[in-house]
Each structure stands twice: as C-alpha cells, then as structure tokens.
Design a protein around this motif. Structure first.
Motif, short mmCIF file in Angstrom:
data_model
loop_
_atom_site.label_atom_id
_atom_site.label_comp_id
_atom_site.label_asym_id
_atom_site.label_seq_id
_atom_site.Cartn_x
_atom_site.Cartn_y
_atom_site.Cartn_z
N ASP A 126 15.32 8.14 10.25
CA ASP A 126 15.25 8.10 11.71
C ASP A 126 15.51 9.47 12.33
O ASP A 126 14.93 9.82 13.36
CB ASP A 126 16.22 7.05 12.27
N LEU A 127 16.37 10.28 11.69
CA LEU A 127 16.61 11.62 12.22
C LEU A 127 15.41 12.52 11.99
O LEU A 127 15.08 13.36 12.85
CB LEU A 127 17.85 12.23 11.57
N PHE A 128 14.78 12.39 10.84
CA PHE A 128 13.55 13.16 10.59
C PHE A 128 12.51 12.84 11.66
O PHE A 128 11.92 13.74 12.27
CB PHE A 128 13.02 12.83 9.20
N LEU A 129 12.27 11.55 11.88
CA LEU A 129 11.25 11.14 12.85
C LEU A 129 11.58 11.61 14.25
O LEU A 129 10.71 12.09 14.98
CB LEU A 129 11.07 9.63 12.81
N GLU A 130 12.85 11.49 14.64
CA GLU A 130 13.22 11.93 15.98
C GLU A 130 13.04 13.43 16.14
O GLU A 130 12.57 13.91 17.18
CB GLU A 130 14.67 11.54 16.30
N SER A 131 13.39 14.19 15.10
CA SER A 131 13.29 15.64 15.21
C SER A 131 11.85 16.09 15.42
O SER A 131 11.57 16.95 16.27
CB SER A 131 13.87 16.31 13.96
N VAL A 132 10.90 15.50 14.67
CA VAL A 132 9.52 15.95 14.81
C VAL A 132 8.89 15.39 16.09
O VAL A 132 8.11 16.08 16.77
CB VAL A 132 8.68 15.57 13.57
N GLU A 133 9.23 14.17 16.46
CA GLU A 133 8.66 13.59 17.68
C GLU A 133 9.13 14.34 18.92
O GLU A 133 8.33 14.67 19.80
CB GLU A 133 9.03 12.11 17.77
N GLN A 134 10.43 14.61 19.00
CA GLN A 134 10.95 15.29 20.18
C GLN A 134 10.42 16.71 20.29
O GLN A 134 10.16 17.20 21.40
CB GLN A 134 12.49 15.29 20.14
N LEU A 135 10.22 17.37 19.15
CA LEU A 135 9.67 18.72 19.21
C LEU A 135 8.22 18.69 19.69
O LEU A 135 7.81 19.52 20.51
CB LEU A 135 9.77 19.38 17.83
N VAL A 136 7.43 17.74 19.19
CA VAL A 136 6.04 17.65 19.63
C VAL A 136 5.96 17.36 21.12
O VAL A 136 5.14 17.96 21.84
CB VAL A 136 5.29 16.56 18.83
N LEU A 137 6.80 16.47 21.62
CA LEU A 137 6.78 16.16 23.05
C LEU A 137 7.16 17.39 23.88
O LEU A 137 6.58 17.62 24.95
CB LEU A 137 7.75 15.02 23.34
N ALA A 138 8.09 18.18 23.37
CA ALA A 138 8.50 19.39 24.10
C ALA A 138 7.39 20.44 24.10
O ALA A 138 7.31 21.26 25.03
CB ALA A 138 9.78 19.97 23.49
N GLU A 139 6.54 20.42 23.06
CA GLU A 139 5.54 21.47 22.88
C GLU A 139 4.11 20.96 23.03
O GLU A 139 3.17 21.57 22.53
CB GLU A 139 5.71 22.11 21.49
N ARG A 140 3.91 19.88 23.74
CA ARG A 140 2.58 19.28 23.83
C ARG A 140 1.56 20.24 24.45
O ARG A 140 0.36 20.16 24.15
CB ARG A 140 2.63 17.97 24.60
N ASP A 141 2.01 21.17 25.30
CA ASP A 141 1.08 22.14 25.89
C ASP A 141 0.57 23.15 24.87
O ASP A 141 -0.38 23.88 25.15
CB ASP A 141 1.75 22.88 27.05
#
Length: 373
Positions: A126-141
């Motif tokens: 769950d920590l792996f998934l949260e780390s990559v998901e939150q980073l992608v959302l922050a960098e979607r541009d």
C-alpha cells in the motif's frame, strides 16, 4: 543476516505522503519545451517521493517534495556494500484523458522480493502504491502528449546508515523519481542486433539474478560495451554453468516464435529477472490459444532453428521498450538472421495489443490498469 518486514506505521499511526510543493517549479513554457522531444530518462519532473526506514521507527516521514540532490555521508552503506534495489514502471494518459499505472501491484511485489534477497526491509504494497500514485498526481502536467509518451517512474531503495561494516544497514531511504519520456525507439520499434557474450555472464544459481538490483546492471555493462564494439545494439547472456543456455539481455527478457505458432521463453529459475512485461505477454499468448513453453533454449539450437526456418521470430521485452524485435544475432565465430530480419507478425501483434491495453485504446480484461486521480 535478514530482517523481518518493517511495520508500515510510525508512533501507532498510518504513514501518509505529505505534499510539500516545490517553491519554484519549472515554468510552464520551459516545461512544454522540454516535453517536445524528451528522449528517455533525461527529463525529470519537479517533485519526488521520499520515505525513511529505521530499526527504531519502521517506515516514517513520507513526503512528496521537491527533487533536490541528496546529502549523504561518505560512509553510507550503499556506497560500500551496494545494498540498493529499484523498480521501473510507467504511468499513461488514457484515451479518455484519465491517468493509469500498468500493473503497479506486480512492481510492488517484485520490490519486496528484491528487498528480501538483499536483506533490506520490505516496503508494504500500500505504501508503494501510494508513493507512485501521489507523485503522478503531483506531476500530471509533465505527462508528454506526443505519440508514445509516458511518465516513467523509478522507485528505489538505498542503505543510508553511516557505518563501515558488512551487515544489513539499520537505516534506509526509499524514493521515487518521475521522468517524462517519449517512445523508446524513435520512429517506432525496429529490429535490433544482439551480441552473444561467451566471456561474461549476468548471474549464477544462488545469486541475485532474480532481484532488480543495480549490481546486476553494473556487471552487464562491460559485455554491452563489447556488443557495441562488435556492431550490435544489445548483449544477450548465456547461463553461468554451461555457457550454453540463453538467459536474457542486459535489461530485457527474450522470446522465441516458431513456424508452428508456438512461443518459448527461458524459465524463471532464479538467474533471470521475472519481468512484468514477460508475464503479461505469456498471459496474452495463452489466452490466444498459443502453445507456450517456459523451457531452456540453447545457443546452438537457436542458430540451427534460425537456419532451418523453424524459428521465425525472436523479440525482447521490458518496461522501457515494451516489445523489441530481434533481427540479427552474432557471436565470436558466427552470425545469423532471424526470419526476414525485420519485425515479425507475432512480435507486432503483442506490441500493438499490449500498448493498446496500457493506453486504454481497447478493453482491459485482466484488470492490469490502475486508474488514479
């Protein structure tokens, strides 16, 4: 020498990744200029994910924060004993405009397997998934809009304790970088040439061949240099015991396609990386009704089958290039062409179907896409 998985908590509470926005992100016009032709692995986004582990606190201090250089003690364990593992996966912009990761749960499990082999703490899924998901959302541009573009993610973990002693570190850093990338091959997939290394091997039974650690790649570089000197694109390794059985390329798994429609790939016996793209192709092939063999394949058989026409295609696969056709193979005293030397029908079909699933152009019957946002 191993250690049990660390609890995913700090002071009794769950770990979350606090967002710390970059105080001076790359201006929009400069970002867009970089995304016109990003290449592969050279354009990085503003932020990164970071998470700490210690024997006293377990996993703690998770953040999405600005990407900055690391300050490390020169005695940090990773610099001396190479306790380091990593992963690679991509985020895609789908046809409907949404964002998705491709099989990130499999990457999370493989990182755990690598950590266990190198006596490092296992990061909970769950920590792996949260780390990559939150980073992608922050960098979607930073997601490229060009054909074949994606956001390549590099999760990795390093031993950070300052201590000169051969033991598992008492402290670790886990981080995730994001890199805007274009298609791995400009102009579409092309047939590559391989040099068969008879002098160097990648891994041996009981070693770290099935772990995704930097040392495996470092030891492949001298063989890759030899391949380039010999006029080839990539190196392919034989087994360490007999120097006879095909194993994998420096960073990709390999498949063989025969004139009866069957396909074959080397088995997972601990000396090659269990590729997620490899596993996906096996699933697609079996669901097509193809005969699929995970069996050893010898270099002399490869040469004979190519000469007789029994072997009609070979291809390599991995996260970066997805599926890459193999056209020519060379060794110290031999050279042979596979099929026409160009991309074969089966290779093209797997590339097209897998890419279509990853980008949401066709239905995903396997639940491989994890939508985010």
């Amino acid at each position: 020498m191993g250690m049990p998985p660390a609890p995913p908590c700090i002071l009794g509470g769950p770990v979350t990744f606090a967002f710390e926005p970059h105080p001076s992100p790359v201006p929009a016009n400069e970002r867009e200029a970089r995304l016109v032709d990003p290449g592969f692995g050279r354009v990085f986004t503003d932020h990164m994910a970071i998470l700490h582990w210690s024997e006293a606190e377990g996993w703690h201090d998770g953040r999405i924060t600005q990407r900055v250089p690391l300050t490390m003690d020169p005695a940090s364990s990773v610099l001396h004993y190479a306790q380091e593992i990593f992963e690679g996966l991509k985020a895609y912009r789908l046809e409907d405009g949404g964002l998705a990761l491709f099989r990130p749960e499999a990457n999370a499990r493989r990182l755990q397997d690598s950590a266990r082999r190198l006596a490092m703490p296992e990061l909970p899924e769950d920590l792996f998934l949260e780390s990559v998901e939150q980073l992608v959302l922050a960098e979607r541009d930073w997601m490229p809009t060009l054909e074949g573009g994606s956001l390549y993610l590099r999760p990795f973990m390093i031993a950070s304790e300052a201590f000169l002693g051969v033991k598992p570190s008492a402290e670790y850093l886990y981080m995730v970088l994001a890199s805007s990338v274009g298609a791995y091959w400009k102009g579409g997939a092309r047939a590559v040439s391989l040099w068969v290394s008879h002098d160097y091997t990648r891994a041996a039974p009981g070693g770290t061949g099935a772990a995704k650690c930097g040392g495996n790649y470092a030891t492949s570089l001298i063989a890759q240099q030899e391949a380039i000197r010999r006029g080839c694109d990539q190196v392919v390794f034989l087994d360490a015991a007999e120097r006879r059985w095909i194993e994998e390329l420096g960073g990709m798994n390999i498949f063989f396609v025969f004139d009866d429609g069957s396909i074959q790939t080397p088995p997972l016996t601990g000396t090659i990386l269990p590729g997620i793209t490899r596993d996906s192709i096996l699933r697609l092939a079996r669901d097509e009704g193809l005969v699929v063999r995970e069996e050893p394949y010898a270099i002399e058989q490869w040469r004979a089958d190519a000469a007789s026409g029994r072997l009609v295609e070979s291809f390599a696969c991995g996260t970066a290039a997805v599926v890459t056709p193999i056209g020519r193979v060379a060794g110290p005293d031999y050279e042979f062409t596979i099929g026409s030397g160009a991309t074969g029908q089966t290779t093209a079909r797997f590339l097209d179907r897998l890419s279509a699933i990853q980008r949401g152009r066709i239905a995903d019957p396997y639940g491989w896409l994890r939508r985010i946002g």
